[in-house]
Design an enzyme around this catalytic site. Structure first.
Site, PDB file in Angstrom:
ATOM      1  N   SER A   1       0.829  -1.199   0.000  1.00 29.24           N
ATOM      2  CA  SER A   1       0.000   0.000   0.000  1.00 29.24           C
ATOM      3  C   SER A   1       0.864   1.250   0.000  1.00 29.24           C
ATOM      4  O   SER A   1       1.978   1.254   0.555  1.00 29.24           O
ATOM      5  CB  SER A   1      -0.852  -0.025   1.270  1.00 29.24           C
TER       6      SER A   1
ATOM      7  N   TYR B   1      -1.911  -1.049  10.841  1.00 33.95           N
ATOM      8  CA  TYR B   1      -2.163  -1.608   9.502  1.00 33.95           C
ATOM      9  C   TYR B   1      -0.934  -1.434   8.616  1.00 33.95           C
ATOM     10  O   TYR B   1      -0.443  -2.377   7.996  1.00 33.95           O
ATOM     11  CB  TYR B   1      -3.386  -0.911   8.879  1.00 33.95           C
TER      12      TYR B   1
ATOM     13  N   LYS C   1       2.017  -4.102   6.715  1.00 31.59           N
ATOM     14  CA  LYS C   1       2.485  -4.093   5.318  1.00 31.59           C
ATOM     15  C   LYS C   1       4.014  -4.036   5.272  1.00 31.59           C
ATOM     16  O   LYS C   1       4.655  -4.774   4.519  1.00 31.59           O
ATOM     17  CB  LYS C   1       1.908  -2.891   4.551  1.00 31.59           C
TER      18      LYS C   1
HETATM   19  P1  NAD Z   1     -11.265  -6.454   1.287  1.00 31.19           P
HETATM   20  O1  NAD Z   1     -11.475  -6.400   2.756  1.00 31.19           O
HETATM   21  O2  NAD Z   1     -12.430  -6.174   0.405  1.00 31.19           O
HETATM   22  O3  NAD Z   1     -10.654  -7.864   0.878  1.00 31.19           O
HETATM   23  C1  NAD Z   1      -9.770  -8.574   1.699  1.00 31.19           C
HETATM   24  C2  NAD Z   1     -10.318  -9.974   1.866  1.00 31.19           C
HETATM   25  O4  NAD Z   1      -9.445 -10.751   2.678  1.00 31.19           O
HETATM   26  C3  NAD Z   1     -11.694  -9.995   2.543  1.00 31.19           C
HETATM   27  O5  NAD Z   1     -12.601 -10.646   1.681  1.00 31.19           O
HETATM   28  C4  NAD Z   1     -11.469 -10.770   3.833  1.00 31.19           C
HETATM   29  O6  NAD Z   1     -12.584 -11.557   4.188  1.00 31.19           O
HETATM   30  C5  NAD Z   1     -10.251 -11.610   3.476  1.00 31.19           C
HETATM   31  N1  NAD Z   1      -9.441 -12.030   4.622  1.00 31.19           N
HETATM   32  C6  NAD Z   1      -8.969 -11.255   5.638  1.00 31.19           C
HETATM   33  N2  NAD Z   1      -8.239 -12.004   6.476  1.00 31.19           N
HETATM   34  C7  NAD Z   1      -8.245 -13.269   5.984  1.00 31.19           C
HETATM   35  C8  NAD Z   1      -7.661 -14.495   6.409  1.00 31.19           C
HETATM   36  N3  NAD Z   1      -6.933 -14.578   7.527  1.00 31.19           N
HETATM   37  N4  NAD Z   1      -7.856 -15.604   5.655  1.00 31.19           N
HETATM   38  C9  NAD Z   1      -8.598 -15.542   4.525  1.00 31.19           C
HETATM   39  N5  NAD Z   1      -9.180 -14.418   4.088  1.00 31.19           N
HETATM   40  C10 NAD Z   1      -9.001 -13.294   4.809  1.00 31.19           C
HETATM   41  O7  NAD Z   1     -10.057  -5.464   0.941  1.00 31.19           O
HETATM   42  P2  NAD Z   1      -9.503  -4.985  -0.467  1.00 31.19           P
HETATM   43  O8  NAD Z   1      -9.753  -3.541  -0.596  1.00 31.19           O
HETATM   44  O9  NAD Z   1      -9.933  -5.906  -1.538  1.00 31.19           O
HETATM   45  O10 NAD Z   1      -7.939  -5.127  -0.192  1.00 31.19           O
HETATM   46  C11 NAD Z   1      -7.191  -6.253  -0.616  1.00 31.19           C
HETATM   47  C12 NAD Z   1      -5.759  -6.078  -0.175  1.00 31.19           C
HETATM   48  O11 NAD Z   1      -5.242  -4.873  -0.712  1.00 31.19           O
HETATM   49  C13 NAD Z   1      -5.579  -5.983   1.337  1.00 31.19           C
HETATM   50  O12 NAD Z   1      -4.406  -6.657   1.700  1.00 31.19           O
HETATM   51  C14 NAD Z   1      -5.430  -4.499   1.567  1.00 31.19           C
HETATM   52  O13 NAD Z   1      -4.690  -4.220   2.728  1.00 31.19           O
HETATM   53  C15 NAD Z   1      -4.692  -4.068   0.313  1.00 31.19           C
HETATM   54  N6  NAD Z   1      -4.874  -2.654  -0.006  1.00 31.19           N
HETATM   55  C16 NAD Z   1      -6.136  -2.152  -0.160  1.00 31.19           C
HETATM   56  C17 NAD Z   1      -6.312  -0.794  -0.438  1.00 31.19           C
HETATM   57  C18 NAD Z   1      -7.680  -0.200  -0.587  1.00 31.19           C
HETATM   58  O14 NAD Z   1      -7.799   1.018  -0.491  1.00 31.19           O
HETATM   59  N7  NAD Z   1      -8.724  -0.974  -0.852  1.00 31.19           N
HETATM   60  C19 NAD Z   1      -5.189   0.037  -0.567  1.00 31.19           C
HETATM   61  C20 NAD Z   1      -3.921  -0.518  -0.418  1.00 31.19           C
HETATM   62  C21 NAD Z   1      -3.786  -1.871  -0.139  1.00 31.19           C
HETATM   63  N1  UFG Z   2     -11.786  11.736   3.560  1.00 33.70           N
HETATM   64  C1  UFG Z   2     -12.764  12.629   3.961  1.00 33.70           C
HETATM   65  N2  UFG Z   2     -13.905  12.105   4.520  1.00 33.70           N
HETATM   66  C2  UFG Z   2     -14.106  10.762   4.681  1.00 33.70           C
HETATM   67  C3  UFG Z   2     -13.096   9.874   4.255  1.00 33.70           C
HETATM   68  C4  UFG Z   2     -11.943  10.403   3.706  1.00 33.70           C
HETATM   69  O1  UFG Z   2     -12.624  13.828   3.843  1.00 33.70           O
HETATM   70  O2  UFG Z   2     -15.158  10.364   5.206  1.00 33.70           O
HETATM   71  C5  UFG Z   2     -10.566  12.272   2.922  1.00 33.70           C
HETATM   72  C6  UFG Z   2      -9.291  11.952   3.670  1.00 33.70           C
HETATM   73  O3  UFG Z   2      -9.034  12.906   4.679  1.00 33.70           O
HETATM   74  C7  UFG Z   2      -8.267  11.949   2.535  1.00 33.70           C
HETATM   75  C8  UFG Z   2      -9.079  11.450   1.329  1.00 33.70           C
HETATM   76  O4  UFG Z   2     -10.433  11.685   1.648  1.00 33.70           O
HETATM   77  O5  UFG Z   2      -7.822  13.245   2.271  1.00 33.70           O
HETATM   78  C9  UFG Z   2      -8.888   9.959   1.043  1.00 33.70           C
HETATM   79  O6  UFG Z   2      -9.146   9.218   2.236  1.00 33.70           O
HETATM   80  P1  UFG Z   2      -9.284   7.631   2.222  1.00 33.70           P
HETATM   81  O7  UFG Z   2      -9.555   7.191   3.615  1.00 33.70           O
HETATM   82  O8  UFG Z   2     -10.240   7.213   1.166  1.00 33.70           O
HETATM   83  O9  UFG Z   2      -7.846   7.173   1.723  1.00 33.70           O
HETATM   84  P2  UFG Z   2      -6.423   7.330   2.395  1.00 33.70           P
HETATM   85  O10 UFG Z   2      -5.507   7.791   1.316  1.00 33.70           O
HETATM   86  O11 UFG Z   2      -6.467   8.147   3.612  1.00 33.70           O
HETATM   87  O12 UFG Z   2      -6.089   5.846   2.818  1.00 33.70           O
HETATM   88  C10 UFG Z   2      -6.391   4.747   1.958  1.00 33.70           C
HETATM   89  C11 UFG Z   2      -6.518   3.484   2.796  1.00 33.70           C
HETATM   90  C12 UFG Z   2      -5.198   3.129   3.368  1.00 33.70           C
HETATM   91  C13 UFG Z   2      -4.212   2.994   2.269  1.00 33.70           C
HETATM   92  C14 UFG Z   2      -4.135   4.267   1.485  1.00 33.70           C
HETATM   93  C15 UFG Z   2      -3.199   4.130   0.328  1.00 33.70           C
HETATM   94  O13 UFG Z   2      -7.450   3.673   3.829  1.00 33.70           O
HETATM   95  O14 UFG Z   2      -5.284   1.909   4.004  1.00 33.70           O
HETATM   96  O15 UFG Z   2      -5.430   4.579   0.989  1.00 33.70           O
HETATM   97  O16 UFG Z   2      -3.490   3.000  -0.395  1.00 33.70           O
HETATM   98  F1  UFG Z   2      -3.011   2.746   2.795  1.00 33.70           F
END
Ligand code: NAD
Ligand code: UFG
Length: 350
Positions: free
Chosen positions: A130, A154, A158
């Site tokens: 991330s 979190y 990572k």
């Molecule tokens: P998500 O929660 O929709 O998907 C993650 C899935 O993993 C879920 O379906 C959950 O049930 C499953 N899971 C969690 N722990 C588990 C375990 N121990 N065994 C089996 N399954 C398990 O999240 P997502 O947005 O699809 O994110 C996927 C990956 O990408 C995550 O590792 C997350 O940290 C990473 N990531 C997401 C974002 C984002 O903004 N969505 C940004 C950066 C990184």
């Molecule tokens: N924000 C608001 N109101 C809300 C939610 C978010 O104003 O209700 C703003 C935040 O302050 C930020 C922007 O919208 O300026 C984006 O916020 P997000 O929470 O959507 O995203 P972040 O970049 O803060 O964080 C997300 C995930 C992290 C991940 C990161 C980079 O939550 O886990 O993206 O991948 F690490």
């Protein structure tokens, strides 16, 4: 040539489900595993429907990665060519309140997976990292060489997993490992059949905006309007989920073609920064809905401006994002208007 077998952990989640669909469409055979802790089986059923004939190449198993016995069975049933590891918990605030839950799930889950992979001779690994590992970057765009830091539990999971993988590769060069550092994935599949469906109150901007638009919440709280940005609100690099999923296909290709890749890292972003207010305006335009705003203080731990340098992924993976915020908002709204309560309605029917 026989189709390659890919294990996708977290396959029913937001990014996992979209990636599984693209893998099937590209002719891969996929085994998806998920504990269903933060997702619904409806998602993978919809992926199967969208995949048409290719659904014969999809198997889903409800498995928690920490269940070594169950995971061993999955690996005994199929010889995997690679693993794409999405499974993990991702709510930043919750990770600070419940650190042991996050360390236990994300670290023990990943360690068990890597051990079982090694035991079964599968050493091709793609990991969902991330942009959070860049912390509050001193400058933008963020390149892969930037110093890394963890602003919360979190993020620390990572970083620890990235470090673990680097050590594993140092000790055994048979491993081929790619970390993909995602920026801010948004949007949904254009069919509107699959999308993001967070449980509880959404932490992230676009799922919250979407719930305001469908009438589930009264207003969006904007966290901070005094940043040194164009309009005072936080700037991020939003990337369409289709582009993000496509980045995994590109990484997989690289893993199979370049046997000496070692342990590499790529940003997946668009390279463009968009403010909260710009994103809200684009969503209002796409949906025709007014999003009431409450201007509030900054959210603790939030960075001001984060966006990616995309050069490395463009040059080495031959990948770049195709979609802009208009398409992201259009597809997000299409999913939201068809599924205002996410997968819930379909869950109660089955
Ligand atoms: P998500 O929660 O929709 O998907 C993650 C899935 O993993 C879920 O379906 C959950 O049930 C499953 N899971 C969690 N722990 C588990 C375990 N121990 N065994 C089996 N399954 C398990 O999240 P997502 O947005 O699809 O994110 C996927 C990956 O990408 C995550 O590792 C997350 O940290 C990473 N990531 C997401 C974002 C984002 O903004 N969505 C940004 C950066 C990184
Ligand atoms: N924000 C608001 N109101 C809300 C939610 C978010 O104003 O209700 C703003 C935040 O302050 C930020 C922007 O919208 O300026 C984006 O916020 P997000 O929470 O959507 O995203 P972040 O970049 O803060 O964080 C997300 C995930 C992290 C991940 C990161 C980079 O939550 O886990 O993206 O991948 F690490």
């Amino acid at each position: 040539m026989a189709a390659k077998n890919i294990l996708v952990t977290g396959g029913t989640g937001y990014i996992g489900s979209h990636t599984v669909l693209q893998l099937l469409q590209e002719g891969f055979r996929v085994v998806a595993v998920d504990s269903l802790y933060n997702s619904s089986e409806v998602a993978i059923n919809r992926v199967a429907e969208l995949a048409g004939d290719a659904k014969k190449n999809l198997v889903f198993e409800q498995v928690d990665l920490r269940d070594r016995e169950a995971l061993n069975k999955v690996f005994a049933s199929t010889k995997f060519d690679a693993v794409i590891h999405f499974a993990g918990l991702k709510a930043v605030g919750e990770s600070v309140q419940r650190p042991l839950l996050y360390y236990n799930n994300n670290l023990i889950g990943t360690i068990t997976l890597l051990e079982v992979m090694a035991a079964h001779g599968c050493k091709n690994f793609i990991f969902s990292s991330s942009a959070t590992v860049y912390g509050w970057p001193k400058q933008v765009p963020c390149t892969e060489e930037f110093p890394l830091s963890a602003a919360n539990v979190y993020g620390r999971t990572k970083l620890i997993i990235e470090d673990m993988c680097r050590d594993i590769h140092k000790s055994d060069s048979d491993w081929n490992i790619i970390f993909l550092r995602y920026f801010n994935p948004v949007g949904a599949h254009p069919s509107g059949e699959i999308g993001e469906d967070p449980r509880g109150i959404p932490n992230n901007l676009m799922p919250f905006v979407q719930q305001v638009a469908v009438g589930r919440r009264p207003a969006l709280t904007v966290y901070g309007s005094d940043y040194s940005t164009k309009d005072g609100t936080g700037v991020r690099d939003y990337i369409h989920i289709l582009d993000l999923a496509d980045g995994h296909l590109a990484a997989l290709k690289k893993l199979f073609q370049d046997k000496s890749i070692g342990c590499e890292v790529y940003n997946l972003g668009t390279g463009k920064g968009t403010s909260v207010l710009e994103m809200v305006a684009a969503f209002e335009k796409a949906s025709g809905k007014k999003i009431p705003l409450i201007m509030a203080d900054r959210r603790p731990g939030d960075a001001e401006i984060v966006y990616a340098s995309t050069e490395k992924a463009e040059q080495e993976l031959n990948w770049r994002a195709k979609y802009g915020i208009e398409e992201m908002c259009r597809d997000q709204w299409n999913w939201a208007s068809k599924n205002p309560y996410g997968y819930e309605a379909a869950e109660s029917e089955s």
